[in-house]
Design an enzyme around this catalytic site. Structure first.
Site, short mmCIF file in Angstrom:
data_model
loop_
_atom_site.label_atom_id
_atom_site.label_comp_id
_atom_site.label_asym_id
_atom_site.label_seq_id
_atom_site.Cartn_x
_atom_site.Cartn_y
_atom_site.Cartn_z
N CYS A 139 -2.37 0.16 9.87
CA CYS A 139 -3.43 -0.77 9.43
C CYS A 139 -4.33 -1.23 10.58
CB CYS A 139 -2.82 -2.04 8.83
SG CYS A 139 -1.48 -1.76 7.69
N HIS A 196 0.84 -1.20 0.00
CA HIS A 196 0.00 0.00 0.00
C HIS A 196 0.88 1.25 0.00
CE1 HIS A 196 -3.21 -2.57 2.17
NE2 HIS A 196 -3.75 -2.23 1.00
N1 GLY Z 1 -2.75 -9.00 5.00
C1 GLY Z 1 -3.23 -7.71 4.70
C2 GLY Z 1 -3.61 -7.58 3.29
O1 GLY Z 1 -3.02 -8.22 2.44
O2 GLY Z 1 -4.54 -6.89 2.95
#
Ligand code: GLY
Length: 266
Positions: A261, A174
């Site tokens: 996250c 991300h």
């Molecule tokens: N394990 C977090 C994701 O891949 O979205």
């Protein structure tokens, strides 16, 4: 440090969190760091929650949900701004159902609630708020349609935004795996993104090349949460005047997760 404290956006008062489910290790990952220990993940989550409380936040704890092994990574399900909330449409089909339980909480706090619509996909991990400006990552999870929908919603709410394509940036899932906004026009950034024009008006704290996981740090009120084990970056933040809370994140790193996250802060 006093200019950091005097020049701040409104404080966060709450965060949504969700403990990992026992099948957490069955979630998605691109890492090759071994299987996470569930007990250790719970311990690390508890320390993370204690850190958010130390920052002055009240926690809203969602029940664990084994139907979604990645559901501890609540940040991917919504974008929260002072004006409105935007429910995402996660790019991984196995994660799209995670949004429902977050919506059920957010309707109690936001009168302006939007949602990303198909064919758009968007993960919260790709969205970095920088005051009234947003950096929007286009990634393997967030597509152009999702990014443009978000940009339009934000513009309607009086925010500006800029797209950053990370599809060819190696090593990050991300956008916020590679950048963090620290307040006061300062961005922590990995080397591969440091020359992106989106950051031309920002002061950059460049991650040492062997400490890039630590880019996913989080400014929460007068603190910065950072991952343990990254001494050079820790020194940089320390010298910049931040009050640090250093947290063990090994089990979440194994599952492609970082500090941001694990909560939705608002
Ligand atoms: N394990 C977090 C994701 O891949 O979205």
């Amino acid at each position: 440090m006093s200019d950091i404290l005097n020049n701040r956006k409104p404080a966060f008062t709450r965060a949504i969190v969700r403990k990992p489910a026992p099948n957490f290790a069955e979630g998605l990952t691109t890492q090759n760091l071994g299987t996470p220990s569930y007990d250790k993940a719970l311990e690390q989550h508890e320390a993370y929650c204690a850190a958010l409380r130390q920052c002055g936040l009240e926690l809203i704890e969602l029940p664990t949900d084994a139907a979604y092994p990645d559901s501890t990574f609540v940040e991917d399900t919504a974008i929260l701004t002072p004006n409105c909330a935007i429910l995402t449409r996660p790019g991984a089909p196995s994660r799209q159902g995670e949004v429902d339980s977050v919506r059920d909480v957010l309707i109690h706090y936001y009168s302006r609630l939007y949602a990303i619509q198909p064919p758009g996909t968007l993960d919260g991990g790709d969205i970095c708020e920088a005051g009234r400006h947003f950096f929007i990552g286009i990634s393997q999870r967030t597509n152009e349609a999702g990014a443009l929908q978000l940009a339009e919603i934000l513009a309607g709410e009086g925010y500006t935004s800029e797209l950053i394509d990370i599809r060819h940036t190696p090593g990050i899932l991300h956008l916020k795996s590679g950048i963090a906004y620290l307040g006061e026009k300062r961005v922590a950034v990995i080397q591969a993104l440091a020359d992106h024009p989106a950051f031309r008006e920002y002061e950059l704290l460049r991650l040492p090349p062997d400490e890039e996981y630590a880019a996913n740090c989080v400014r929460v009120n007068e603190y910065v949460l950072m991952a343990a084990g990254y001494p050079h970056f820790q020194k940089m933040l320390d010298e910049a005047g931040y009050q640090l809370i250093v947290l063990e994140m090994s089990e979440y790193q194994k599952m492609d997760g970082g500090l941001s996250c694990l909560s939705l802060r608002f």
